[in-house]
Design a protein around this motif. Structure first.
Motif, PDB file in Angstrom:
ATOM      1  N   PHE A 137      25.712  21.177   6.559  1.00 49.49           N
ATOM      2  CA  PHE A 137      26.817  21.214   7.513  1.00 49.49           C
ATOM      3  C   PHE A 137      26.327  21.918   8.769  1.00 49.49           C
ATOM      4  O   PHE A 137      25.351  22.664   8.742  1.00 49.49           O
ATOM      5  N   TYR A 138      27.007  21.633   9.854  1.00 54.03           N
ATOM      6  CA  TYR A 138      26.665  22.233  11.142  1.00 54.03           C
ATOM      7  C   TYR A 138      27.939  22.748  11.786  1.00 54.03           C
ATOM      8  O   TYR A 138      28.957  22.057  11.795  1.00 54.03           O
ATOM      9  N   GLU A 139      27.881  23.954  12.325  1.00 53.51           N
ATOM     10  CA  GLU A 139      29.007  24.502  13.070  1.00 53.51           C
ATOM     11  C   GLU A 139      28.726  24.275  14.543  1.00 53.51           C
ATOM     12  O   GLU A 139      27.932  24.974  15.153  1.00 53.51           O
ATOM     13  N   LEU A 140      29.370  23.267  15.104  1.00 56.45           N
ATOM     14  CA  LEU A 140      29.203  22.900  16.496  1.00 56.45           C
ATOM     15  C   LEU A 140      30.390  23.423  17.306  1.00 56.45           C
ATOM     16  O   LEU A 140      31.418  23.776  16.724  1.00 56.45           O
ATOM     17  N   PRO A 141      30.278  23.447  18.629  1.00 60.94           N
ATOM     18  CA  PRO A 141      31.430  23.880  19.434  1.00 60.94           C
ATOM     19  C   PRO A 141      32.686  23.046  19.158  1.00 60.94           C
ATOM     20  O   PRO A 141      33.797  23.545  19.257  1.00 60.94           O
ATOM     21  N   GLN A 142      32.510  21.789  18.784  1.00 63.39           N
ATOM     22  CA  GLN A 142      33.646  20.916  18.484  1.00 63.39           C
ATOM     23  C   GLN A 142      34.230  21.177  17.105  1.00 63.39           C
ATOM     24  O   GLN A 142      35.279  20.658  16.771  1.00 63.39           O
ATOM     25  N   GLY A 143      33.537  21.914  16.274  1.00 66.49           N
ATOM     26  CA  GLY A 143      34.006  22.215  14.929  1.00 66.49           C
ATOM     27  C   GLY A 143      32.940  21.922  13.887  1.00 66.49           C
ATOM     28  O   GLY A 143      31.816  21.546  14.193  1.00 66.49           O
ATOM     29  N   LEU A 144      33.311  22.087  12.644  1.00 71.31           N
ATOM     30  CA  LEU A 144      32.404  21.888  11.523  1.00 71.31           C
ATOM     31  C   LEU A 144      32.146  20.399  11.309  1.00 71.31           C
ATOM     32  O   LEU A 144      33.060  19.575  11.368  1.00 71.31           O
ATOM     33  N   VAL A 145      30.870  20.048  11.060  1.00 75.75           N
ATOM     34  CA  VAL A 145      30.468  18.673  10.797  1.00 75.75           C
ATOM     35  C   VAL A 145      29.659  18.643   9.501  1.00 75.75           C
ATOM     36  O   VAL A 145      28.761  19.462   9.310  1.00 75.75           O
ATOM     37  N   LEU A 146      29.998  17.709   8.606  1.00 76.71           N
ATOM     38  CA  LEU A 146      29.252  17.544   7.358  1.00 76.71           C
ATOM     39  C   LEU A 146      28.145  16.525   7.567  1.00 76.71           C
ATOM     40  O   LEU A 146      28.355  15.486   8.196  1.00 76.71           O
ATOM     41  N   ASP A 147      26.973  16.802   7.030  1.00 81.77           N
ATOM     42  CA  ASP A 147      25.840  15.883   7.056  1.00 81.77           C
ATOM     43  C   ASP A 147      25.768  15.245   5.669  1.00 81.77           C
ATOM     44  O   ASP A 147      25.464  15.924   4.684  1.00 81.77           O
ATOM     45  N   LEU A 148      26.086  13.954   5.605  1.00 83.76           N
ATOM     46  CA  LEU A 148      26.103  13.241   4.326  1.00 83.76           C
ATOM     47  C   LEU A 148      24.829  12.441   4.142  1.00 83.76           C
ATOM     48  O   LEU A 148      24.400  11.725   5.040  1.00 83.76           O
ATOM     49  N   GLU A 149      24.253  12.549   2.966  1.00 87.81           N
ATOM     50  CA  GLU A 149      23.102  11.722   2.596  1.00 87.81           C
ATOM     51  C   GLU A 149      23.655  10.487   1.912  1.00 87.81           C
ATOM     52  O   GLU A 149      24.341  10.579   0.886  1.00 87.81           O
ATOM     53  N   THR A 150      23.372   9.306   2.503  1.00 89.73           N
ATOM     54  CA  THR A 150      23.861   8.038   1.958  1.00 89.73           C
ATOM     55  C   THR A 150      22.664   7.159   1.609  1.00 89.73           C
ATOM     56  O   THR A 150      21.546   7.439   2.038  1.00 89.73           O
ATOM     57  N   PRO A 151      22.891   6.076   0.877  1.00 88.69           N
ATOM     58  CA  PRO A 151      21.780   5.171   0.564  1.00 88.69           C
ATOM     59  C   PRO A 151      21.122   4.572   1.811  1.00 88.69           C
ATOM     60  O   PRO A 151      19.966   4.198   1.790  1.00 88.69           O
ATOM     61  N   LYS A 152      21.864   4.502   2.913  1.00 89.21           N
ATOM     62  CA  LYS A 152      21.330   3.907   4.137  1.00 89.21           C
ATOM     63  C   LYS A 152      20.922   4.943   5.178  1.00 89.21           C
ATOM     64  O   LYS A 152      20.639   4.592   6.311  1.00 89.21           O
ATOM     65  N   GLY A 153      20.912   6.212   4.811  1.00 89.85           N
ATOM     66  CA  GLY A 153      20.515   7.263   5.752  1.00 89.85           C
ATOM     67  C   GLY A 153      21.575   8.344   5.867  1.00 89.85           C
ATOM     68  O   GLY A 153      22.536   8.393   5.116  1.00 89.85           O
ATOM     69  N   SER A 154      21.391   9.189   6.838  1.00 85.86           N
ATOM     70  CA  SER A 154      22.273  10.332   7.040  1.00 85.86           C
ATOM     71  C   SER A 154      23.389   9.979   8.018  1.00 85.86           C
ATOM     72  O   SER A 154      23.157   9.303   9.016  1.00 85.86           O
ATOM     73  N   ILE A 155      24.615  10.430   7.719  1.00 86.18           N
ATOM     74  CA  ILE A 155      25.717  10.267   8.656  1.00 86.18           C
ATOM     75  C   ILE A 155      26.437  11.609   8.813  1.00 86.18           C
ATOM     76  O   ILE A 155      26.438  12.436   7.895  1.00 86.18           O
TER      77      ILE A 155
END
Length: 191
Positions: A137-155
């Motif tokens: 996860f990343y805490e950005l100025p816009q808020g918390l963002v989850l980094d998901l590992e998917t079969p087709k890459g990261s989203i």
């Protein structure tokens, strides 16, 4: 994997004034409780691990700071610690993360979750289709963002009410709103 003992609660940005006060960027929703007079915090790393130091006898210890006073200041808090008496000492703490023991934190509200609990959770659409796994996860100025590992890459998925339907800590699942477009509308498969 064992549960961590400490939570990241702040980052010392810089010294403030000549009496040893520092400006702390809070990494908690309850800075008034965490940085209350008499509370203690520990030196740590960005990963939430304690920063081990050796005392004069060569024994390992985690540097502990006791809060003597704190007050809100712009986007952070000005904090004075009993152990830091002057600006020179305060400058040595610049860039240092602060930790608190989970056992000393206030209990979570019903709709709250510790950030470290999100790592490894399954991410599913609201219809139950597996999208991926929370990798980071990343805490950005816009808020918390989850980094998901998917079969087709990261989203990246914003951790916001319009994107996240619910977080089930016991079931280790984050349910994502299908309208966000992370699954194919026809097949239901992850994009």
């Amino acid at each position: 994997m064992s549960d961590p003992e400490y939570a990241l609660v702040g980052l010392i940005r810089k010294a403030q004034g000549i009496r040893g006060e520092v400006i702390v960027e809070p990494l908690t929703d309850k800075p008034d409780v965490i940085f209350a007079s008499g509370s203690r915090v520990f030196a740590g790393t960005a990963d939430g691990d304690p920063a081990i130091a050796r005392d004069v006898k060569g024994e390992e210890e985690v540097p502990t700071l006791t809060i003597s006073d704190s007050r809100p200041f712009k986007q952070g808090w000005i904090v004075r610690f009993e152990e830091i008496a002057d600006r020179d000492s305060a400058e040595l703490w610049r860039g240092r993360y602060l930790l608190a023991r989970f056992s000393e934190l206030p209990p979570l509200e019903e709709d709250e979750v510790y950030l470290h609990d999100l790592i490894g959770m399954r991410a599913e659409s609201s219809s139950g289709v597996l999208i991926g796994t929370v990798k980071s996860f990343y805490e950005l100025p816009q808020g918390l963002v989850l980094d998901l590992e998917t079969p087709k890459g990261s989203i990246l998925v914003p951790y916001r009410p319009e994107a996240i339907v619910r977080t089930d800590v016991a079931g280790r699942t984050v349910v994502i709103n299908e309208a966000m477009g992370f699954t194919d509308a026809k097949s239901g498969e992850p994009i």
